[in-house]
Design an enzyme around this catalytic site. Structure first.
Site, PDB file in Angstrom:
ATOM      1  N   ASP A   9       0.870  -1.189   0.000  1.00 17.09           N
ATOM      2  CA  ASP A   9       0.000   0.000   0.000  1.00 17.09           C
ATOM      3  C   ASP A   9       0.902   1.232   0.000  1.00 17.09           C
ATOM      4  OD1 ASP A   9      -2.405   1.592   0.277  1.00 17.09           O
ATOM      5  OD2 ASP A   9      -1.878   1.868   2.373  1.00 17.09           O
ATOM      6  N   SER A  10       0.282   2.399  -0.198  1.00 16.68           N
ATOM      7  CA  SER A  10       1.051   3.639  -0.139  1.00 16.68           C
ATOM      8  C   SER A  10       1.456   3.977   1.297  1.00 16.68           C
ATOM      9  CB  SER A  10       0.201   4.775  -0.692  1.00 16.68           C
ATOM     10  OG  SER A  10      -0.957   4.919   0.109  1.00 16.68           O
ATOM     11  N   CYS A  72      -4.290  -1.294  -2.107  1.00 12.84           N
ATOM     12  CA  CYS A  72      -4.435   0.145  -2.268  1.00 12.84           C
ATOM     13  C   CYS A  72      -5.368   0.341  -3.458  1.00 12.84           C
ATOM     14  CB  CYS A  72      -3.058   0.750  -2.552  1.00 12.84           C
ATOM     15  SG  CYS A  72      -3.102   2.488  -3.015  1.00 12.84           S
ATOM     16  N   GLU A 151      -2.569   8.548   8.536  1.00  9.28           N
ATOM     17  CA  GLU A 151      -1.100   8.395   8.571  1.00  9.28           C
ATOM     18  C   GLU A 151      -0.490   9.123   9.765  1.00  9.28           C
ATOM     19  OE1 GLU A 151       1.189   6.663   6.683  1.00  9.28           O
ATOM     20  OE2 GLU A 151      -0.368   5.738   5.436  1.00  9.28           O
ATOM     21  N   CYS A 183     -10.986   3.145   0.028  1.00 11.43           N
ATOM     22  CA  CYS A 183      -9.568   3.422   0.283  1.00 11.43           C
ATOM     23  C   CYS A 183      -9.219   2.592   1.501  1.00 11.43           C
ATOM     24  CB  CYS A 183      -9.367   4.908   0.567  1.00 11.43           C
ATOM     25  SG  CYS A 183      -7.698   5.297   1.160  1.00 11.43           S
ATOM     26  N   HIS A 185      -7.169   2.953   3.743  1.00 10.85           N
ATOM     27  CA  HIS A 185      -6.905   3.698   4.977  1.00 10.85           C
ATOM     28  C   HIS A 185      -8.191   3.944   5.783  1.00 10.85           C
ATOM     29  CE1 HIS A 185      -3.027   4.732   3.169  1.00 10.85           C
ATOM     30  NE2 HIS A 185      -2.656   5.286   4.320  1.00 10.85           N
TER      31      HIS A 185
END
Ligand code: DGL
Length: 267
Positions: A9-10, A72, A151, A183, A185
């Protein structure tokens, strides 16, 4: 121990898929890479997302993974087809599993999708949902403030609640009965999102369905790990290993996690 599964993932978002893998496939060993230093991918041009995703792919291939999961949505929308056709091992994304799960749960056919700018602009969810059922009504919304919030580790509390309220205001009375967290996240904000939208909106995150699909493919390709050794998951980030480990331990509910900080430049 057999070969591991590579998950990318990012940043920390793909950990929402790892959590489901640990629950549904407890014998499997995971090697995870989060490109935290270059996160978010959402607002980046398609070519950049493609190049970064290939770097993570090459990094994981070097670790001899038997399956690759692009955990992602932004990267899945851009690269899944090309990476899948280039590799011999199974490659999975997170968009189709999320779409399938939404179709399974909706009663009214009114489905909301939230994601990064890249994912919403690609209309990948709309296409995936309509490929299953032409009649669903899909409303997409980009929520660019969610990824930096997650994040930073501040995904619980009054600040997160305020951001969720501001970003999701248009969905408050949109009469959707299902909302896809498009997403990886966003499941870290799920409680806050669900509280704001109320119990009549069913929240879908693709982690559960993705892990189920992984399980099916591993079974049919005879790739399930049969060893009885405790898996030794490995976590890598291109950013701060301290912050990554902190979020990972909290989210995966593990006492401590060792994360190695690496550079993807040579890949
Ligand atoms: N977690 C990612 C996704 O599912 C990307 C977030 C980002 O880097 O913008 O889209």
């Amino acid at each position: 121990m057999g070969q591991p599964i590579g998950i990318m993932d990012s940043g920390v978002g793909g950990l929402t898929v790892v959590k489901e893998v640990m629950r549904q496939l407890p014998n499997e060993e995971v090697i995870y890479i989060g490109d935290t230093a270059r996160c978010p991918y959402g607002p980046r041009p398609v070519d950049e997302v493609r190049a970064y995703t290939w770097q993570m792919t090459r990094f994981l291939l070097e670790k001899n993974v038997k399956m690759l999961v692009i955990a992602c949505n932004t990267a899945t929308a851009v690269t899944l087809t090309e990476i899948r056709s280039a590799l011999k091992i199974p490659v999975l994304g997170v968009i189709h599993p999320g779409a399938r799960s939404a179709i399974k749960h909706t009663r009214t056919g009114k489905i909301g999708v939230i994601g990064t700018e890249g994912t919403i602009k690609s209309e990948a969810y709309k296409k995936a949902l309509k490929s299953i059922n032409q009649l669903v009504d899909v409303q997409g919304l980009a929520c660019p403030r969610f990824v930096p919030l997650v994040e930073s580790g501040e995904f619980r509390g009054p600040f997160a609640e305020r951001i969720v309220e501001q970003e999701l205001a248009t969905f408050k009375n949109a009469y959707i009965d299902t909302l896809i967290l498009g997403c990886t996240h966003y499941p870290l904000l799920e409680e806050t999102i669900s509280q704001y939208l109320g119990p009549e909106v069913q929240i879908i995150s693709s982690g559960e369905e993705t892990a189920r699909e992984m399980s099916t493919i591993l079974f049919f390709q005879d790739l399930l790990n049969s060893s009885s050794f405790e898996p030794n998951h490995q976590f890598f980030t291109t950013g701060s290993s301290k912050l990554f480990s902190q979020i990972a331990s909290q989210w995966l509910e593990l006492d401590s996690i060792q994360t190695e900080s690496i550079s993807l430049e040579r890949y």
